[in-house]
Scaffold this motif. Structure first.
Motif, PDB file in Angstrom:
ATOM      1  N   LEU B 153       0.852  -1.185   0.000  1.00 52.08           N
ATOM      2  CA  LEU B 153       0.000   0.000   0.000  1.00 52.08           C
ATOM      3  C   LEU B 153       0.890   1.238   0.000  1.00 52.08           C
ATOM      4  N   LEU B 154       0.635   2.136  -0.953  1.00 49.16           N
ATOM      5  CA  LEU B 154       1.415   3.370  -1.020  1.00 49.16           C
ATOM      6  C   LEU B 154       0.504   4.539  -0.674  1.00 49.16           C
ATOM      7  N   LEU B 155       0.995   5.436   0.143  1.00 49.18           N
ATOM      8  CA  LEU B 155       0.177   6.594   0.535  1.00 49.18           C
ATOM      9  C   LEU B 155       0.979   7.860   0.273  1.00 49.18           C
ATOM     10  N   ASP B 156       0.481   8.679  -0.671  1.00 51.17           N
ATOM     11  CA  ASP B 156       1.203   9.885  -1.058  1.00 51.17           C
ATOM     12  C   ASP B 156       0.544  11.100  -0.415  1.00 51.17           C
ATOM     13  N   GLU B 157       1.077  11.538   0.714  1.00 53.29           N
ATOM     14  CA  GLU B 157       0.526  12.671   1.461  1.00 53.29           C
ATOM     15  C   GLU B 157      -0.996  12.581   1.544  1.00 53.29           C
ATOM     16  N   PRO B 158      -1.526  11.490   2.022  1.00 50.33           N
ATOM     17  CA  PRO B 158      -2.977  11.286   1.921  1.00 50.33           C
ATOM     18  C   PRO B 158      -3.791  12.255   2.774  1.00 50.33           C
ATOM     19  N   LEU B 159      -3.159  12.889   3.745  1.00 49.83           N
ATOM     20  CA  LEU B 159      -3.939  13.718   4.657  1.00 49.83           C
ATOM     21  C   LEU B 159      -3.721  15.213   4.444  1.00 49.83           C
ATOM     22  N   SER B 160      -2.869  15.560   3.478  1.00 48.25           N
ATOM     23  CA  SER B 160      -2.499  16.973   3.319  1.00 48.25           C
ATOM     24  C   SER B 160      -3.658  17.858   2.910  1.00 48.25           C
ATOM     25  N   ASN B 161      -4.657  17.286   2.214  1.00 51.00           N
ATOM     26  CA  ASN B 161      -5.768  18.120   1.756  1.00 51.00           C
ATOM     27  C   ASN B 161      -6.923  18.154   2.750  1.00 51.00           C
ATOM     28  N   LEU B 162      -6.716  17.607   3.954  1.00 55.80           N
ATOM     29  CA  LEU B 162      -7.794  17.590   4.941  1.00 55.80           C
ATOM     30  C   LEU B 162      -7.512  18.627   6.019  1.00 55.80           C
ATOM     31  N   ASP B 163      -8.567  19.042   6.726  1.00 53.95           N
ATOM     32  CA  ASP B 163      -8.319  20.038   7.774  1.00 53.95           C
ATOM     33  C   ASP B 163      -7.716  19.367   9.011  1.00 53.95           C
ATOM     34  N   ALA B 164      -7.161  20.203   9.886  1.00 52.63           N
ATOM     35  CA  ALA B 164      -6.271  19.714  10.950  1.00 52.63           C
ATOM     36  C   ALA B 164      -6.909  18.629  11.821  1.00 52.63           C
ATOM     37  N   LYS B 165      -8.172  18.836  12.189  1.00 53.09           N
ATOM     38  CA  LYS B 165      -8.805  17.913  13.126  1.00 53.09           C
ATOM     39  C   LYS B 165      -9.013  16.541  12.476  1.00 53.09           C
ATOM     40  N   LEU B 166      -9.514  16.597  11.246  1.00 53.24           N
ATOM     41  CA  LEU B 166      -9.779  15.375  10.496  1.00 53.24           C
ATOM     42  C   LEU B 166      -8.484  14.617  10.242  1.00 53.24           C
ATOM     43  N   ARG B 167      -7.428  15.387   9.984  1.00 56.64           N
ATOM     44  CA  ARG B 167      -6.130  14.802   9.686  1.00 56.64           C
ATOM     45  C   ARG B 167      -5.687  13.900  10.838  1.00 56.64           C
ATOM     46  N   GLU B 168      -5.901  14.386  12.060  1.00 61.96           N
ATOM     47  CA  GLU B 168      -5.461  13.618  13.214  1.00 61.96           C
ATOM     48  C   GLU B 168      -6.281  12.346  13.381  1.00 61.96           C
ATOM     49  N   GLU B 169      -7.602  12.458  13.132  1.00 63.76           N
ATOM     50  CA  GLU B 169      -8.457  11.275  13.225  1.00 63.76           C
ATOM     51  C   GLU B 169      -8.047  10.217  12.211  1.00 63.76           C
ATOM     52  N   MET B 170      -7.859  10.697  10.942  1.00 66.36           N
ATOM     53  CA  MET B 170      -7.555   9.782   9.837  1.00 66.36           C
ATOM     54  C   MET B 170      -6.221   9.090  10.045  1.00 66.36           C
ATOM     55  N   ARG B 171      -5.305   9.779  10.719  1.00 63.39           N
ATOM     56  CA  ARG B 171      -3.997   9.239  11.019  1.00 63.39           C
ATOM     57  C   ARG B 171      -4.152   7.893  11.750  1.00 63.39           C
ATOM     58  N   PHE B 172      -4.995   7.911  12.778  1.00 61.43           N
ATOM     59  CA  PHE B 172      -5.182   6.692  13.559  1.00 61.43           C
ATOM     60  C   PHE B 172      -5.929   5.641  12.752  1.00 61.43           C
ATOM     61  N   GLU B 173      -6.856   6.137  11.916  1.00 59.90           N
ATOM     62  CA  GLU B 173      -7.622   5.212  11.107  1.00 59.90           C
ATOM     63  C   GLU B 173      -6.718   4.452  10.138  1.00 59.90           C
ATOM     64  N   ILE B 174      -5.820   5.182   9.485  1.00 57.66           N
ATOM     65  CA  ILE B 174      -4.903   4.556   8.533  1.00 57.66           C
ATOM     66  C   ILE B 174      -3.988   3.581   9.258  1.00 57.66           C
ATOM     67  N   ARG B 175      -3.449   4.031  10.396  1.00 62.77           N
ATOM     68  CA  ARG B 175      -2.556   3.173  11.185  1.00 62.77           C
ATOM     69  C   ARG B 175      -3.286   1.871  11.547  1.00 62.77           C
ATOM     70  N   ASP B 176      -4.531   2.027  11.970  1.00 59.81           N
ATOM     71  CA  ASP B 176      -5.330   0.904  12.416  1.00 59.81           C
ATOM     72  C   ASP B 176      -5.556  -0.103  11.283  1.00 59.81           C
ATOM     73  N   VAL B 177      -5.937   0.422  10.104  1.00 58.35           N
ATOM     74  CA  VAL B 177      -6.207  -0.451   8.962  1.00 58.35           C
ATOM     75  C   VAL B 177      -4.946  -1.200   8.543  1.00 58.35           C
ATOM     76  N   VAL B 178      -3.831  -0.485   8.495  1.00 56.76           N
ATOM     77  CA  VAL B 178      -2.575  -1.109   8.073  1.00 56.76           C
ATOM     78  C   VAL B 178      -2.182  -2.218   9.054  1.00 56.76           C
ATOM     79  N   THR B 179      -2.350  -1.945  10.361  1.00 56.35           N
ATOM     80  CA  THR B 179      -2.012  -2.948  11.362  1.00 56.35           C
ATOM     81  C   THR B 179      -2.915  -4.177  11.234  1.00 56.35           C
TER      82      THR B 179
END
Lengths: 279, 355
Positions: B153-179
């Motif tokens: 799975l390749l992720l190219d700055e996947p969160l850069s276009n999201l606002d700050a709060k969402l970015r932090e949520e998605m961070r954990f979501e991505i980590r969770d899915v990958v794990t």
């Protein structure tokens, strides 16, 4: 504000509104009047002298136009020529648009200028040259020949519209498709084609309308088998029957209006030109 | 497992990747972190096949894919601008990789539903991408990348276009899915906080090369160079003179005191050493604190209130500047004399040089 001043202010506003609408209405009349004139004449009978309106209404002139003017066959010619011109122009437009819109082309500006040249040269000059060549090639009085002459002015429009369409195509969406496992053929049919379809439609509508209305280029390349609507109408003027000519003119306008309505309703021109960008 | 072997890529005169070597282990999330223009995107694009390297090989699971076109590399990828197919519904977007692979329609339906459940978008299958919010669109992108269970799975700055709060949520979501999927992932970003939060390992890139490769803890606590220290987290740099080398490290004189730091190879008495410390690890002491190793005298030059902490700019004896951040505590006025302690083990030498 005192009552008098308020009344005065309102009066001024109303005066402005009246003036504005008057100007707008005059402009509309200016554009519509000639057409109204023709439309009235095409259904009027015994309309001579200083009468404001025709004393009698009739559809007789339309019957004349269709039977004597041979409108069904003329319309068939016009549409066949239009369809051929659209097919050739769109094909040229697709390739040129792809090159202009997608790739960094050296000398792009110059090439584009060359492609747009037929639009800058007066039609009659161009038509004379085309006619000369077509006589030699026996292309005069063939549907393909007349259509080819039309392509000279239709293709530039197709190229402009489709260049903008391809420019609007998001490169990264295509990259996404390739990462998803789509090879060049699938990318083209499942992603590129659906995304540029609105542009192709726009280009087809523009070029068809252009071919349908084209007069000068047709005049020098047509023959007895390839009379088109504008030429037929023009010839009728020479015959001197104003009522019949008017009926033809009205008949000719109908499909144009139909296309216009279609474009406005269905396609939304602002979305057609330039295609859509990624969501 | 992904392997980049000696990748060199040029854009005209610009060297985007300079003999880059990198191994990503199976099931690991590795982040390429660096400022724009450092070559991280080029490295990713050599992986996808959108850039053909001038030299070097790309291996995925031991197979050399350098000459393979993108669509035959069996990758999943999430894009910065989402890059969804605007003319397809969410369902068709997610189903696209399956359709391309000729998966039968019935199986496609269940697998698309599965992928949408994974990113919590079950109810949105029939919507157009443009009807979704940015975060939802990116989750569609993630579902599309994962639906056919790629190895990579390749992720190219996947969160850069999201606002700050969402970015932090998605961070954990991505980590969770990958794990959960145990997939090998390469994540590209310029956001160091993001990199620290979700990576197993981070590769800091600079001028087309990897400057340091290590766990987030390695990178943050033990930066290998000034560039890494500056790029990740806040840093203060101090220059001192090596006084001597003992068993417990080398002693460096600076600002009217001395500190002991782990010795660097090449260190010798009289040479200059560049030290580095995190502003929040410096301890502020009252002006009458006893003199000891690692304790220096300073004056407060400026103070900034940051809500949860105070930011002080201090001037050491001898003119060195030092930035210190402290949680709460009394606000020290500019001009106040203080003492500060550079705790041993928290101060590190980055390099030594001749005067």
């Amino acid at each position: 504000m005192r009552p008098l001043a308020r009344a005065y202010g309102r009066g001024l506003w109303e005066a402005r509104a009246v003036l504005g609408y008057t100007i707008l209405l005059s402009l509309t009349l200016f554009i519509v009047a000639p057409f109204l004139m023709i439309a009235l004449r095409s259904v009027g009978k015994g309309w001579f002298g200083k009468l404001w309106l025709p004393p009698q209404l009739t559809l007789e002139w339309y019957r004349w136009a269709i039977e004597v003017g041979n409108i069904p066959e003329v319309l068939r010619n016009t549409v066949i020529i239009g369809v051929i011109a659209v097919a050739i122009s769109t094909t040229i437009g697709l390739f040129a648009g792809w090159a202009f819109g997608r790739r960094r082309l050296p000398g792009k500006e110059l090439l584009l200028a060359v492609f747009l040249l037929p639009l800058m040269i007066p039609s009659i000059t161009y038509a004379l040259g085309v006619a000369r060549i077509f006589y030699a090639l026996r292309l005069v009085d063939t549907h393909v020949g007349v259509a080819l002459a039309h392509v000279a002015v239709c293709a530039p429009y197709a190229i402009m519209v489709l260049s903008a369409t391809f420019e609007g195509l998001d490169e990264r969406v295509l990259e996404a498709a390739s990462v998803c496992g789509a090879g060049p053929v699938r990318r083209f049919f499942h992603v590129v084609l659906p995304l540029v379809m609105p542009g192709i439609l726009a280009s087809a509508i523009f070029t068809f309308t252009h071919s349908y209305n084209e007069f000068t280029l047709t005049l020098l390349t047509y023959g007895p088998h390839t009379v088109t609507l504008p030429v037929r109408t023009y010839l009728a003027v020479g015959d001197g029957y104003w009522e019949i000519t008017s009926a033809m003119a009205v008949l000719m306008v109908a499909p144009s209006l139909l296309i216009l309505a279609l474009v406005q309703r269905r396609a939304r021109p602002e979305r057609l030109v330039g295609g859509f960008k990624g969501a | 497992m992904i392997e980049l072997r000696g990748i060199t890529a040029r854009y005209g005169p610009v060297l985007a990747n300079d003999r880059l070597d990198l191994v990503v282990h199976r099931g690991e999330l590795l982040t390429l972190l660096g400022p724009s223009g450092c070559g991280k995107t080029t490295a990713l694009r050599t992986l996808t096949g959108h850039v053909r390297p001038d030299e070097g090989r790309v291996l995925i699971d031991g197979r050399d894919v350098t000459d393979l076109p993108t669509h035959r590399r069996e990758l999943g990828m999430v894009f910065q601008n989402f890059a969804l197919f605007p003319h397809m519904t969410v369902r068709d977007n997610v189903g696209f990789p399956l359709m391309v692979r000729g998966v039968p329609a019935a199986e496609r339906v269940t697998r698309v539903a599965e992928a949408l459940r994974l990113v919590r978008l079950e109810g949105h299958a029939d919507k157009q991408p443009r009807q979704l919010s940015g975060g939802q669109q990116q989750r569609v992108g993630l579902a599309r990348a994962l639906v056919y269970r790629p190895k990579v799975l390749l992720l190219d700055e996947p969160l850069s276009n999201l606002d700050a709060k969402l970015r932090e949520e998605m961070r954990f979501e991505i980590r969770d899915v990958v794990t959960r999927l145990g997939i090998t992932a390469v994540y590209v970003t310029h956001d160091q906080e993001e990199a620290l939060a979700l990576s197993d390992r981070i590769a800091i890139m600079h001028r087309g090369r990897i400057e340091q490769l290590g766990t987030p803890e390695d990178i943050y606590a033990r930066p290998a160079s000034r560039f890494v220290a500056e790029f990740v987290g806040l840093s203060s740099f101090l220059e001192g003179v090596v006084e001597g080398i003992a068993e417990d490290g080398m002693s460096v004189a600076l600002g009217g005191g001395r500190v002991t730091v782990p010795a660097l190879p090449g260190a010798a008495a009289g040479r200059r050493a560049l030290l580095f410390v995190r502003p929040n690890e410096v301890e502020l002491l009252p002006a009458d604190a006893p003199q000891a190793s690692g304790v220096l005298r300073a004056r407060v030059e400026a103070v900034t209130y940051l809500g949860d902490r105070m930011d002080y700019r201090l001037r050491l004896e001898g003119g060195l500047a030092l930035r210190v951040q402290q949680d709460g505590g009394a606000r020290l006025a500019p001009g106040t004399s203080v003492r500060l302690r550079l705790p041993s083990g928290r101060v590190r030498a980055l390099s030594v040089a001749d005067t």
